[in-house]
Design a protein around this motif. Structure first.
Motif, short mmCIF file in Angstrom:
data_model
loop_
_atom_site.label_atom_id
_atom_site.label_comp_id
_atom_site.label_asym_id
_atom_site.label_seq_id
_atom_site.Cartn_x
_atom_site.Cartn_y
_atom_site.Cartn_z
N ASN A 50 0.82 -1.21 0.00
CA ASN A 50 0.00 0.00 0.00
C ASN A 50 0.86 1.26 0.00
N GLU A 51 1.89 1.26 0.82
CA GLU A 51 2.79 2.42 0.88
C GLU A 51 3.42 2.67 -0.49
N LEU A 52 3.87 1.58 -1.11
CA LEU A 52 4.56 1.69 -2.39
C LEU A 52 3.60 2.15 -3.49
N THR A 53 2.41 1.57 -3.51
CA THR A 53 1.42 1.94 -4.54
C THR A 53 1.06 3.42 -4.40
N THR A 54 0.84 3.87 -3.16
CA THR A 54 0.51 5.28 -2.94
C THR A 54 1.66 6.16 -3.42
N ALA A 55 2.88 5.78 -3.03
CA ALA A 55 4.05 6.60 -3.40
C ALA A 55 4.23 6.65 -4.91
N LEU A 56 4.06 5.49 -5.57
CA LEU A 56 4.28 5.46 -7.03
C LEU A 56 3.18 6.20 -7.79
N SER A 57 2.01 6.36 -7.18
CA SER A 57 0.94 7.06 -7.89
C SER A 57 1.04 8.57 -7.72
N ASP A 58 1.99 9.01 -6.91
CA ASP A 58 2.22 10.45 -6.74
C ASP A 58 3.04 10.94 -7.94
N THR A 59 2.34 11.57 -8.91
CA THR A 59 3.01 11.92 -10.16
C THR A 59 4.00 13.07 -9.99
N VAL A 60 3.82 13.86 -8.93
CA VAL A 60 4.77 14.98 -8.71
C VAL A 60 6.10 14.44 -8.20
N ALA A 61 6.04 13.63 -7.14
CA ALA A 61 7.28 13.10 -6.56
C ALA A 61 7.87 12.00 -7.45
N GLY A 62 7.01 11.27 -8.19
CA GLY A 62 7.47 10.24 -9.12
C GLY A 62 8.21 9.10 -8.44
#
Ligand code: HEC
Length: 208
Positions: A50-62
């Motif tokens: 879940n942490e990884l999916t959320t982080a990877l879907s953040d298009t700004v931070a990428g």
């Protein structure tokens, strides 16, 4: 009391003592403990995912931003699970990114076995490890490479340049690239010390 009665009486006491001490220290069956450690492993993996999916879907931070999530959240989640009394949860591999995730003796043995017998990775494994007077239930399951993992663990030629730089800046001796889809990446390892971990065992078992 004659001699026979004394013998019968003390045998009775001895049987009672054995019965009661047996009650107090009875260790659940391996399969029962495995079900609990499997649950801990599943919860841990889900939280990581879940942490990884959320982080990877953040298009700004990428993906570069997600590296920080991996380097900060992964050890944080491991530490939180490992703060449960008698419990240790970690990820490990033969090809490490962070040397802090190095395998211990038991994990290294399982990793060696997996290398020579890949089919071994299709199921989880558990056994008791006895070290001096310390008894621990050791549980491991294989971690495989899924497609989102390739962004940071795949073929370096296909990885984003900034991602490679960010990883190199944080991990100077990174060995965790070059993996293919579905390849064996490493182990999720849960250790339950006994009887220290009994309270955790009991509470998880009650919810299964
Ligand atoms: C955004 C980049 C990124 C993605 C995507 C990613 N990882 Fe990682 N991975 C890392 C970083 C950074 C570390 C080092 C974490 C640390 O410092 O403990 C790491 C560490 C690991 C480790 C611990 C062993 C080691 O080498 O230190 C495993 C196992 C692992 N990753 C598996 C996976 C799997 C499986 C996936 C896909 C579900 C995945 N990773 C996706 C960046 C990533």
């Amino acid at each position: 009391m004659n001699f026979k009665t004394v013998i019968a009486f003390s045998t009775g006491i001895a049987i009672l003592l054995i019965a009661f001490s047996g009650c107090g220290e009875s260790v659940p069956k391996d399969e029962e403990i495995a079900a609990v450690t499997r649950q801990i492993a599943g919860d841990f993996m889900e939280e990581m995912k879940n942490e990884l999916t959320t982080a990877l879907s953040d298009t700004v931070a990428g993906t570069v931003g997600a590296i920080n999530v991996c380097s900060e959240k992964a050890p944080e989640i491991s530490a939180r699970y490992s703060s449960l009394p008698g419990v240790t949860v970690k990820r490990t591999s033969k090809r490490l990114r962070n040397p802090n995730n190095a395998p211990d003796e038991y994990e290294a043995r399982i990793l060696d076995t997996l290398e020579s017998r890949p089919a071994f990775a299709s199921q989880d494994h558990y056994e008791w490890e006895i070290m001096g007077d310390q008894k621990s239930f050791r549980y491991v399951s294989a971690i495989k490479v899924g497609s989102p993992c390739l962004k940071c663990h795949g073929n370096p030629e296909k990885m984003e340049e900034e991602v490679k730089e960010a990883i190199a800046a944080k991990y100077e001796n990174d060995q965790a690239t070059g993996f293919g889809l579905d390849e064996f990446r490493g182990l999720l390892s849960v250790t339950l010390e006994w009887p220290e971990g009994k309270a955790v065992y009991d509470s998880i078992k009650a919810g299964l």
